[in-house]
Design a protein around this motif. Structure first.
Motif, PDB file in Angstrom:
ATOM      1  N   VAL A 137      40.644  13.106  36.999  1.00  0.00           N
ATOM      2  CA  VAL A 137      41.880  12.436  37.586  1.00  0.00           C
ATOM      3  C   VAL A 137      42.807  11.744  36.545  1.00  0.00           C
ATOM      4  CG1 VAL A 137      42.574  10.760  39.413  1.00  0.00           C
ATOM      5  CG2 VAL A 137      40.071  11.786  39.632  1.00  0.00           C
TER       6      VAL A 137
ATOM      7  N   LYS B 102      45.335   9.599  34.747  1.00  0.00           N
ATOM      8  CA  LYS B 102      45.601   8.222  34.950  1.00  0.00           C
ATOM      9  C   LYS B 102      46.825   7.665  35.824  1.00  0.00           C
ATOM     10  CE  LYS B 102      43.475   6.594  30.510  1.00  0.00           C
ATOM     11  NZ  LYS B 102      43.719   6.012  29.425  1.00  0.00           N
ATOM     12  N   GLU B 103      46.755   7.010  36.510  1.00  0.00           N
ATOM     13  CA  GLU B 103      47.874   6.342  37.348  1.00  0.00           C
ATOM     14  C   GLU B 103      48.318   7.537  38.343  1.00  0.00           C
ATOM     15  OE1 GLU B 103      49.280   3.382  37.486  1.00  0.00           O
ATOM     16  OE2 GLU B 103      48.276   2.428  36.007  1.00  0.00           O
ATOM     17  N   ALA B 104      47.249   8.298  38.900  1.00  0.00           N
ATOM     18  CA  ALA B 104      47.466   9.324  39.730  1.00  0.00           C
ATOM     19  C   ALA B 104      48.418   8.912  40.957  1.00  0.00           C
ATOM     20  CB  ALA B 104      46.138   9.993  40.126  1.00  0.00           C
TER      21      ALA B 104
ATOM     22  N   PHE C   4      36.325   5.901  37.767  1.00  0.00           N
ATOM     23  CA  PHE C   4      37.371   5.772  38.656  1.00  0.00           C
ATOM     24  C   PHE C   4      38.549   4.929  38.033  1.00  0.00           C
ATOM     25  CE2 PHE C   4      39.509   4.796  42.834  1.00  0.00           C
ATOM     26  CZ  PHE C   4      40.039   6.174  43.070  1.00  0.00           C
TER      27      PHE C   4
ATOM     28  N   ASN D  16      41.294   2.930  36.678  1.00  0.00           N
ATOM     29  CA  ASN D  16      42.651   2.745  36.780  1.00  0.00           C
ATOM     30  C   ASN D  16      43.193   4.301  37.139  1.00  0.00           C
ATOM     31  OD1 ASN D  16      45.261   1.472  36.717  1.00  0.00           O
ATOM     32  ND2 ASN D  16      45.480   1.937  34.745  1.00  0.00           N
ATOM     33  N   ARG D  17      42.900   4.790  38.221  1.00  0.00           N
ATOM     34  CA  ARG D  17      43.017   6.183  38.368  1.00  0.00           C
ATOM     35  C   ARG D  17      44.167   6.387  39.897  1.00  0.00           C
ATOM     36  NH1 ARG D  17      41.805   9.348  33.988  1.00  0.00           N
ATOM     37  NH2 ARG D  17      40.543   7.665  33.019  1.00  0.00           N
TER      38      ARG D  17
ATOM     39  N   ASP E 199      35.959  10.826  36.061  1.00  0.00           N
ATOM     40  CA  ASP E 199      37.239  10.129  35.791  1.00  0.00           C
ATOM     41  C   ASP E 199      38.149  11.022  34.885  1.00  0.00           C
ATOM     42  OD1 ASP E 199      38.074   7.618  35.877  1.00  0.00           O
ATOM     43  OD2 ASP E 199      37.271   6.517  34.055  1.00  0.00           O
ATOM     44  N   THR E 200      37.485  11.911  34.090  1.00  0.00           N
ATOM     45  CA  THR E 200      38.329  12.580  33.245  1.00  0.00           C
ATOM     46  C   THR E 200      39.191  13.632  34.107  1.00  0.00           C
ATOM     47  OG1 THR E 200      36.515  14.028  32.589  1.00  0.00           O
ATOM     48  CG2 THR E 200      37.255  12.430  31.074  1.00  0.00           C
TER      49      THR E 200
END
Length: 426
Positions: free
Chosen positions: A90, A92-94, A118, A120-121, A87-88
């Motif tokens: 990617v 946020k809001e990629a 994953f 909110n990515r 998660d880290t």
């Protein structure tokens, strides 16, 4: 591959985003897995909550979905070859460009990529029309609860409606074959008009502790919440030591504190709900326990939870599965004649509000209070006359009642009223 974290709401968003990313990368999606959380303590997997075959078949023209990783890839050490994406890793809001630049090369090189976490990515905007529409279709059509959840959800809805024979507006979408006008052998009769309000009181200890607000419990409350933060929000504890954060009074005046049950009672009473109103309360782990609910249950004696409505034998199959219990709440809240939330930032409330917009045809009202306006009103409730208080509360709620299209950058799950989601386009 995707292993989604969080509770049922975060997992739902993660699944829809994973479907969109698989389409973007022209990849096959392995049926998503759910990570065990020490907070939610639920070992449920995708097939325990959603119908696998329906999910696969509904999306088959968009992306190929398989239940397991192909045999030739199972022996790979994904972490060793660099195919595990945390998660880290990617942002946020990629944006889609992030996945094409950084993830697609991994997929080409190793034939597989595994997102751990994953949530909110994936950005809400800018987003190609077909991807936005796809995750909208995934959320509102592809994710269908398993029969076990549908049947019990239908049972809860019937009991909230006092066993009337009317078919709710959203029932077929929520409980499928269990949405029946009448049981076998019953004679035709005009449906009764038995209505209910569903309330999501976001006042669990995690929300209360993270808010840094105070709720009238004095020193004992402060010690209890600080102890909880040290275990669950250590970064917040460190931040308190190094930064000057707003005081509890400032936070409350800005509308940043969860509505207390006592404040929720005042809001609902000002809106015209009374002792005869049947209320379904979502969730059951209210901070302070049932004694904190006294204000609600005193004014609204017809307030119930799923634990009240189901017998021990009926609720037992869901006993150790918080996500499945949350799915029951989702069904009953979404089907309600009126749904009231106390925190507009709650993902659970947001998903329900979006579902009611998508399928409701403008007939499914949702109460979404402006907490900043309410905080200002509540500060004067010792001297204000009831009629004035009532008028101000109704005005504060009415201002958030307007129907509007999805704002740029906002979630299609919460705001589906947009060309990519609800509108028929060529």
């Amino acid at each position: 591959m995707v292993t989604a974290n969080g509770g049922i709401n975060q997992q739902r968003v993660a699944v829809c985003n994973a479907v969109a990313v698989a389409r973007l990368l022209n990849a096959t999606l392995v049926l998503p897995k759910f990570m065990y959380s020490s907070v939610w303590k639920d070992a449920s997997q995708f097939g325990d909550i959603y119908q696998e075959e329906h999910f696969i078949n509904y999306l088959k023209d968009d992306i190929p979905i398989v239940k397991e990783l192909p045999e030739e890839l199972r022996s790979l050490d994904l972490e060793a070859i660099g195919s595990v994406v945390m998660d880290t890793d990617v942002i946020k809001e990629a944006k889609p460009s992030f996945y094409l630049k950084y993830i697609l090369p991994i997929l080409h090189l190793n034939k597989v990529v595994h997102f751990v976490g994953f949530g909110n990515r994936l950005a809400s905007d800018p987003m190609p029309h077909e991807l936005q529409r796809l995750r909208c279709r995934c959320n509102f059509h592809a994710l269908r609860f398993v029969p076990k959840i549908q049947e019990t959800g239908a049972m809860l809805i019937r009991r909230m409606r006092q066993n009337d024979t009317g078919l709710g507006h959203l029932d077929p979408y929520l409980v499928g074959q269990y949405a029946q006008l009448k049981k076998k052998g019953e004679k035709d009769s005009p449906p009764k008009k038995s209505r209910y309000l569903a309330l999501h009181l976001r006042f669990e200890i995690d929300m209360v502790a993270h808010s840094l607000c105070e709720f009238g419990g004095g020193e004992e409350e402060r010690h209890e919440l600080e102890a909880y933060r040290k275990v669950h929000f250590p970064a917040l504890v460190e931040q308190k030591k190094t930064k000057k954060l707003p005081s509890p009074k400032q936070l409350r005046s800005e509308g940043l504190c969860p509505l207390m049950p006592e404040e929720t009672v005042l809001m609902l009473a000002a809106l015209g709900f009374n002792r005869r109103t049947h209320i379904y309360l979502a969730g059951s782990h209210i901070y302070g326990g049932y004694s904190r609910l006294n204000a609600l249950t005193t004014l609204f004696p017809n307030l119930v939870t799923k634990e009240n409505l189901l017998t021990p034998a009926e609720i037992e199959p869901f006993g150790n599965f918080s996500s499945q219990l949350a799915a029951l709440d989702f069904i009953v809240c979404t089907a309600a004649d009126v749904f009231a939330m106390t925190d507009s930032g709650s993902q659970f409330s947001s998903l329900i509000a979006g579902y009611r917009i998508y399928y409701g045809g403008g007939k499914m009202p949702t109460i979404r209070p402006n907490k900043r306006r309410l905080a200002d009103i509540f500060e004067r409730n010792n001297t204000i006359e009831w009629k004035v208080f009532e008028t101000r509360v109704r005005k504060a709620v009415r201002q958030n009642k307007r129907v509007f299209s999805r704002p740029v950058g906002r979630s299609v799950y919460r705001y589906p009223r947009c060309q990519d989601c609800m509108c028929n386009t060529e």
